[in-house]
Design a protein around this motif. Structure first.
Motif, PDB file in Angstrom:
ATOM      1  N   ARG A 138       0.809  -1.220   0.000  1.00 19.28           N
ATOM      2  CA  ARG A 138       0.000   0.000   0.000  1.00 19.28           C
ATOM      3  C   ARG A 138       0.845   1.273   0.000  1.00 19.28           C
ATOM      4  O   ARG A 138       0.395   2.342   0.359  1.00 19.28           O
ATOM      5  N   VAL A 139       2.103   1.166  -0.465  1.00 18.89           N
ATOM      6  CA  VAL A 139       2.990   2.321  -0.634  1.00 18.89           C
ATOM      7  C   VAL A 139       3.794   2.144  -1.917  1.00 18.89           C
ATOM      8  O   VAL A 139       3.991   1.018  -2.388  1.00 18.89           O
ATOM      9  N   PHE A 140       4.247   3.278  -2.472  1.00 18.38           N
ATOM     10  CA  PHE A 140       5.146   3.224  -3.622  1.00 18.38           C
ATOM     11  C   PHE A 140       5.877   4.543  -3.756  1.00 18.38           C
ATOM     12  O   PHE A 140       5.481   5.551  -3.179  1.00 18.38           O
ATOM     13  N   ALA A 141       6.979   4.502  -4.506  1.00 16.35           N
ATOM     14  CA  ALA A 141       7.732   5.713  -4.814  1.00 16.35           C
ATOM     15  C   ALA A 141       7.918   5.803  -6.319  1.00 16.35           C
ATOM     16  O   ALA A 141       8.191   4.799  -6.986  1.00 16.35           O
ATOM     17  N   LEU A 142       7.749   7.009  -6.845  1.00 11.57           N
ATOM     18  CA  LEU A 142       8.053   7.304  -8.241  1.00 11.57           C
ATOM     19  C   LEU A 142       9.399   8.003  -8.261  1.00 11.57           C
ATOM     20  O   LEU A 142       9.543   9.105  -7.722  1.00 11.57           O
ATOM     21  N   ASN A 143      10.391   7.365  -8.860  1.00 13.48           N
ATOM     22  CA  ASN A 143      11.716   7.926  -9.004  1.00 13.48           C
ATOM     23  C   ASN A 143      11.817   8.516 -10.409  1.00 13.48           C
ATOM     24  O   ASN A 143      11.705   7.790 -11.402  1.00 13.48           O
ATOM     25  N   PHE A 144      12.002   9.828 -10.507  1.00 17.23           N
ATOM     26  CA  PHE A 144      12.070  10.521 -11.793  1.00 17.23           C
ATOM     27  C   PHE A 144      13.461  10.316 -12.392  1.00 17.23           C
ATOM     28  O   PHE A 144      14.471  10.555 -11.726  1.00 17.23           O
ATOM     29  N   SER A 179      20.550  -6.129  -3.664  1.00 12.33           N
ATOM     30  CA  SER A 179      21.618  -6.388  -2.702  1.00 12.33           C
ATOM     31  C   SER A 179      21.374  -5.454  -1.525  1.00 12.33           C
ATOM     32  O   SER A 179      20.394  -4.706  -1.519  1.00 12.33           O
ATOM     33  N   ASP A 180      22.242  -5.470  -0.535  1.00 12.54           N
ATOM     34  CA  ASP A 180      22.030  -4.657   0.662  1.00 12.54           C
ATOM     35  C   ASP A 180      21.853  -3.179   0.365  1.00 12.54           C
ATOM     36  O   ASP A 180      21.084  -2.496   1.024  1.00 12.54           O
ATOM     37  N   ASP A 181      22.588  -2.680  -0.629  1.00 18.33           N
ATOM     38  CA  ASP A 181      22.559  -1.239  -0.892  1.00 18.33           C
ATOM     39  C   ASP A 181      22.316  -0.882  -2.350  1.00 18.33           C
ATOM     40  O   ASP A 181      22.540   0.251  -2.754  1.00 18.33           O
ATOM     41  N   SER A 191      22.570   2.369  -6.395  1.00 22.22           N
ATOM     42  CA  SER A 191      22.392   2.560  -4.958  1.00 22.22           C
ATOM     43  C   SER A 191      21.046   3.215  -4.650  1.00 22.22           C
ATOM     44  O   SER A 191      20.490   3.946  -5.469  1.00 22.22           O
ATOM     45  N   PHE A 192      20.560   2.910  -3.454  1.00 20.84           N
ATOM     46  CA  PHE A 192      19.279   3.461  -3.015  1.00 20.84           C
ATOM     47  C   PHE A 192      19.295   3.674  -1.517  1.00 20.84           C
ATOM     48  O   PHE A 192      20.149   3.146  -0.806  1.00 20.84           O
ATOM     49  N   GLU A 193      18.332   4.474  -1.061  1.00 21.91           N
ATOM     50  CA  GLU A 193      18.080   4.640   0.365  1.00 21.91           C
ATOM     51  C   GLU A 193      16.601   4.362   0.578  1.00 21.91           C
ATOM     52  O   GLU A 193      15.800   4.459  -0.353  1.00 21.91           O
ATOM     53  N   LEU A 243      14.415   4.704  -2.716  1.00 25.51           N
ATOM     54  CA  LEU A 243      14.634   5.926  -3.488  1.00 25.51           C
ATOM     55  C   LEU A 243      16.007   5.796  -4.140  1.00 25.51           C
ATOM     56  O   LEU A 243      17.020   5.673  -3.443  1.00 25.51           O
ATOM     57  N   LEU A 244      16.042   5.804  -5.459  1.00 24.16           N
ATOM     58  CA  LEU A 244      17.293   5.619  -6.189  1.00 24.16           C
ATOM     59  C   LEU A 244      18.144   6.880  -6.136  1.00 24.16           C
ATOM     60  O   LEU A 244      17.681   7.969  -6.490  1.00 24.16           O
ATOM     61  N   ALA A 245      19.401   6.733  -5.721  1.00 24.98           N
ATOM     62  CA  ALA A 245      20.311   7.867  -5.596  1.00 24.98           C
ATOM     63  C   ALA A 245      20.576   8.523  -6.950  1.00 24.98           C
ATOM     64  O   ALA A 245      20.848   9.723  -7.009  1.00 24.98           O
TER      65      ALA A 245
END
Length: 176
Positions: free
Chosen positions: A78-84, A103-105, A111-113, A121-123
């Motif tokens: 029930r959640v999502f993120a749109l990464n532009f 993978s872990d990161d 990489s993501f946080e 969220l993709l860096a």
């Protein structure tokens, strides 16, 4: 470290960035909420059908293929993120056109946080919008329309040029 913006001023700024382009949609389902897995499950994929739905409350819509991992995981999390996707990172379109390697990161090597909703969220992306699912419209077609209330906006580069379908010549023919 990226700064999370408060709504609605930053929401309006983010909406001005919407293009007929490509985005990486991400979501995470926590392990304790899954019966078949002992670890969190992350789904991610390239999408292109995204639209603003409302200013008040701030709502966005994304179309997701019915048979995809994204569809099932968003329905449960029930959640999502749109990464532009920025023009400088067009390789993300193809990198997220198939299965997601976690993978872990990193997701598919990028990489993501974890965002406020837990969605990755993709860096490499200059902007991300995190949403809580408020409605799912099951169309007669091959996609489900997910409508999410914007809960958080992360702006990494407010001047970044975003990739559009015209810029890349329609190299990606659909959504995951």
């Amino acid at each position: 470290m990226s700064a999370r913006a408060n709504l609605p001023e930053e929401f309006n700024q983010a909406l001005r960035k919407f293009t007929y382009g490509f985005y990486i949609l991400t979501t995470r389902k926590k392990a304790e909420e899954l019966s078949q897995r002992s670890e969190d499950y992350i789904a991610a994929g390239t999408v292109s059908w995204v639209s603003q739905v409302s200013f008040t409350p701030p709502l966005v819509m994304v179309a997701v293929q019915k048979q995809s991992d994204l569809n099932e995981t968003i329905s449960k999390s029930r959640v999502f993120a749109l990464n532009f996707i920025g023009s400088a990172n067009q390789q993300l379109i193809q990198a997220f056109g198939g299965k997601t390697a976690v993978s872990d990161d990193a997701l598919n090597g990028f990489s993501f946080e974890n965002g406020a909703t837990g969605s990755p969220l993709l860096a490499a992306c200059p902007l991300a919008i995190e949403c809580h699912l408020v409605d799912a419209i099951h169309t007669q077609g091959d996609h489900v329309l997910f409508i999410g209330r914007v809960e958080s906006v992360t702006i990494r580069d407010e001047n970044a040029k975003l990739v559009t379908d015209q810029e890349i010549g329609h190299v990606y023919g659909g959504t995951k």
